[in-house]
Design a protein around this motif. Structure first.
Motif, PDB file in Angstrom:
ATOM      1  N   VAL A 176       0.686  -1.321  -0.116  1.00  0.00           N
ATOM      2  CA  VAL A 176       0.219   0.187  -0.063  1.00  0.00           C
ATOM      3  C   VAL A 176       0.738   1.181  -0.056  1.00  0.00           C
ATOM      4  N   ARG A 177       1.958   1.269   0.962  1.00  0.00           N
ATOM      5  CA  ARG A 177       2.539   2.522   0.921  1.00  0.00           C
ATOM      6  C   ARG A 177       3.753   2.985  -0.069  1.00  0.00           C
ATOM      7  N   HIS A 178       4.325   1.806  -0.151  1.00  0.00           N
ATOM      8  CA  HIS A 178       5.301   1.933  -1.663  1.00  0.00           C
ATOM      9  C   HIS A 178       5.128   1.197  -3.142  1.00  0.00           C
ATOM     10  N   GLY A 179       4.314   0.107  -2.834  1.00  0.00           N
ATOM     11  CA  GLY A 179       3.878  -0.492  -4.228  1.00  0.00           C
ATOM     12  C   GLY A 179       2.987   0.524  -4.859  1.00  0.00           C
ATOM     13  N   ALA A 180       1.923   0.708  -4.253  1.00  0.00           N
ATOM     14  CA  ALA A 180       0.806   1.387  -4.703  1.00  0.00           C
ATOM     15  C   ALA A 180       1.018   2.945  -4.927  1.00  0.00           C
ATOM     16  N   ASP A 181       1.633   3.396  -3.614  1.00  0.00           N
ATOM     17  CA  ASP A 181       1.888   4.854  -3.206  1.00  0.00           C
ATOM     18  C   ASP A 181       0.419   5.419  -3.205  1.00  0.00           C
ATOM     19  N   LEU A 182      -0.499   4.861  -2.499  1.00  0.00           N
ATOM     20  CA  LEU A 182      -1.906   5.025  -2.440  1.00  0.00           C
ATOM     21  C   LEU A 182      -1.988   6.201  -1.828  1.00  0.00           C
ATOM     22  N   ARG A 183      -2.975   7.156  -2.365  1.00  0.00           N
ATOM     23  CA  ARG A 183      -3.495   8.339  -2.172  1.00  0.00           C
ATOM     24  C   ARG A 183      -4.888   8.299  -1.385  1.00  0.00           C
ATOM     25  N   VAL A 188      -9.887   1.204  -4.503  1.00  0.00           N
ATOM     26  CA  VAL A 188      -8.848   0.033  -4.775  1.00  0.00           C
ATOM     27  C   VAL A 188      -9.666  -1.253  -4.593  1.00  0.00           C
ATOM     28  N   ALA A 189      -9.279  -2.465  -5.110  1.00  0.00           N
ATOM     29  CA  ALA A 189      -9.630  -3.911  -5.090  1.00  0.00           C
ATOM     30  C   ALA A 189      -8.533  -4.483  -4.654  1.00  0.00           C
ATOM     31  N   VAL A 190      -9.092  -5.533  -3.816  1.00  0.00           N
ATOM     32  CA  VAL A 190      -8.155  -6.577  -3.179  1.00  0.00           C
ATOM     33  C   VAL A 190      -8.578  -7.779  -3.803  1.00  0.00           C
ATOM     34  N   VAL A 191      -7.569  -8.649  -4.595  1.00  0.00           N
ATOM     35  CA  VAL A 191      -8.036  -9.988  -5.135  1.00  0.00           C
ATOM     36  C   VAL A 191      -7.423 -10.820  -4.303  1.00  0.00           C
ATOM     37  N   ALA A 192      -8.070 -11.817  -3.564  1.00  0.00           N
ATOM     38  CA  ALA A 192      -7.891 -12.617  -2.474  1.00  0.00           C
ATOM     39  C   ALA A 192      -7.631 -12.010  -1.108  1.00  0.00           C
ATOM     40  N   ALA A 193      -8.891 -12.669  -0.159  1.00  0.00           N
ATOM     41  CA  ALA A 193      -8.845 -11.955   0.953  1.00  0.00           C
ATOM     42  C   ALA A 193      -8.426 -13.068   2.072  1.00  0.00           C
ATOM     43  N   GLY A 194      -7.022 -13.218   1.967  1.00  0.00           N
ATOM     44  CA  GLY A 194      -6.379 -14.030   2.909  1.00  0.00           C
ATOM     45  C   GLY A 194      -5.799 -13.315   3.929  1.00  0.00           C
ATOM     46  N   GLY A 195      -4.590 -13.930   4.654  1.00  0.00           N
ATOM     47  CA  GLY A 195      -3.944 -13.063   5.572  1.00  0.00           C
ATOM     48  C   GLY A 195      -3.522 -11.743   5.317  1.00  0.00           C
ATOM     49  N   ASP A 255      -8.826   2.292  -9.007  1.00  0.00           N
ATOM     50  CA  ASP A 255      -7.364   3.129  -9.345  1.00  0.00           C
ATOM     51  C   ASP A 255      -6.261   2.433  -9.155  1.00  0.00           C
ATOM     52  N   VAL A 256      -6.640   1.183  -8.061  1.00  0.00           N
ATOM     53  CA  VAL A 256      -5.476   0.359  -7.527  1.00  0.00           C
ATOM     54  C   VAL A 256      -6.085  -0.995  -7.384  1.00  0.00           C
ATOM     55  N   ALA A 257      -5.543  -1.871  -7.852  1.00  0.00           N
ATOM     56  CA  ALA A 257      -5.770  -3.700  -7.613  1.00  0.00           C
ATOM     57  C   ALA A 257      -4.705  -4.203  -6.907  1.00  0.00           C
ATOM     58  N   PHE A 258      -4.752  -4.812  -5.801  1.00  0.00           N
ATOM     59  CA  PHE A 258      -3.782  -5.730  -5.332  1.00  0.00           C
ATOM     60  C   PHE A 258      -4.097  -7.334  -5.329  1.00  0.00           C
ATOM     61  N   MET A 280      -1.511  -1.766 -10.806  1.00  0.00           N
ATOM     62  CA  MET A 280      -1.859  -3.300 -10.359  1.00  0.00           C
ATOM     63  C   MET A 280      -0.656  -3.482  -9.654  1.00  0.00           C
ATOM     64  N   VAL A 281      -0.895  -3.797  -8.374  1.00  0.00           N
ATOM     65  CA  VAL A 281       0.479  -4.316  -7.561  1.00  0.00           C
ATOM     66  C   VAL A 281       0.332  -5.827  -7.470  1.00  0.00           C
TER      67      VAL A 281
END
Length: 365
Positions: A176-183, A188-195, A255-258, A280-281
């Motif tokens: 979130v902080r470095h890969g996406a530099d999220l603002r 955002v979307a998060v693909v796979a809701a594991g740990g 804007d961002v998908a993880f 896409m991170v």
């Protein structure tokens, strides 16, 4: 001490009695309280990622300081601490510019050879057989950790559950902080809701995301995702996830998908749901040299970016992660759903492989 030893890969972990390791120059001995159960270890167990054996796995720990090696001034004996899976050497060219996540010696010596930075392991059997260390070899009652990777925990954080700060939270924070530099205000979307995915959700919320869509194939995981901060959930097993995410975002995409699983289908899914100019991170580790197709023309014409994110930057980010957790921006205990004893370590990874772990499991010593 007791340790869960992986004799061969693929194979099972077996509990063994081995000598308590001794810290050398610049190292600390931690009495381990708990160690997180992570898919990255499972890749080693299944021989999907090459690593020397016999070995002690386990790479996110919490515990207390038991001894200080030569040249180490603190923290004091008895201090509760957590350690991240990336153990920076502090000396290589990348550590020198603050890129602990790319530490040359960590990858060349620990991840490839199972040693610390003098080229030897701290773990061995009573007969002298060397045991490789995956990070600090946290599936044991004691672990030697470089002093660059030992961080005091405040009393407001639960000690055992804080083990997950060192990978599940640490990896998510880096994404979130470095890969996406999220603002603030981004979708955002998060693909796979594991740990790790659940922590991406919590941290994206803390960073001010205006909409967080969790995508998974398990309604149970999606229920947890909603509880920790997802504004919307999509079951990719029962609906067309790309169409549904675009419906939820006024047709634009996020804007961002993880991507937090490391499978070709989820990698492609994450690319499909980002909008024009989106990022896409990629966070999930895949077996071996797994590849995924990329639609080249769309990538070029619509200005998309694919960013790899392995982890956070240990020395700078772990204190901030602990501060945010202590302040309630996210809490490690919210994702810990199951506990195992050290004797049950092998069973824990088998349960993880079967998809039975919601959130994160921990092995408690």
């Amino acid at each position: 001490m007791k340790a869960a030893v992986l004799q061969t890969a693929p194979g099972d972990m077996r509990l063994e009695e081995i000598p308590i390791p001794e810290p050398r120059d610049g190292e600390v001995l931690v009495k381990v309280t708990a160690c997180g159960v992570c898919h990255t270890d499972l890749h080693v167990v299944k021989a999907e990622v090459a690593f020397p054996t016999p070995a002690v796995l386990g790479h996110e720990i919490s515990g207390s300081i038991a001894a200080l090696g030569p040249g180490v001034a603190g923290p004091p004996i008895g201090t509760n601490v957590a350690s991240a899976f990336i153990m920076p050497c502090g000396r290589c060219r990348l550590c020198a510019i603050g890129r602990d996540d790319l530490c040359d010696n960590f990858f060349a010596m620990n991840r490839l050879r199972g040693t610390l930075y003098d080229g030897t392991s701290r773990l061995h059997r009573h007969d002298g057989t060397t045991l490789a260390m995956y990070s600090m070899g946290g599936l044991a009652e004691y672990a030697v950790v470089p002093a660059t990777d030992v961080f005091p925990l405040p009393s407001s954080l639960p000690l055992a559950e804080s083990s997950v700060l060192g990978c599940a939270v640490f990896t998510a924070y880096g994404a979130v902080r470095h890969g996406a530099d999220l603002r603030g205000g981004e979708r955002v979307a998060v693909v796979a809701a594991g740990g790790v995915g659940l922590n991406v959700i919590q941290i994206a919320r803390a960073f001010g995301a205006s909409q967080i869509v969790a995508v998974d194939v398990s309604d149970e995981k999606l229920d947890i995702a909603r509880r920790v901060g997802a504004t919307d959930v999509v079951n990719a097993k029962t609906t067309n996830a790309t169409e549904r995410v675009r419906e939820l975002t006024d047709g634009r995409g996020v804007d961002v998908a993880f991507e937090v699983l490391g499978r070709p289908e989820t990698f492609t899914q994450a690319l499909e749901i980002i909008g024009d100019g989106g990022r896409m991170v990629a966070v999930g580790i895949a077996p071996g040299k797994t590849t995924a197709p990329v639609e080249i023309t769309r990538l070029v014409r619509r200005g998309l970016r694919i960013i790899g994110s392995y982890g956070a930057r240990t020395r700078a980010d772990m204190p901030e992660i602990i501060r945010l957790a202590a302040g309630g921006a996210f809490r490690p205990e919210t994702i810990v759903t199951k506990r195992f004893s050290l004797e049950e370590a092998d069973a824990a990874y088998k349960a993880l492989d079967r998809g039975e772990i919601l959130g994160r499991a921990i092995v408690v010593m």
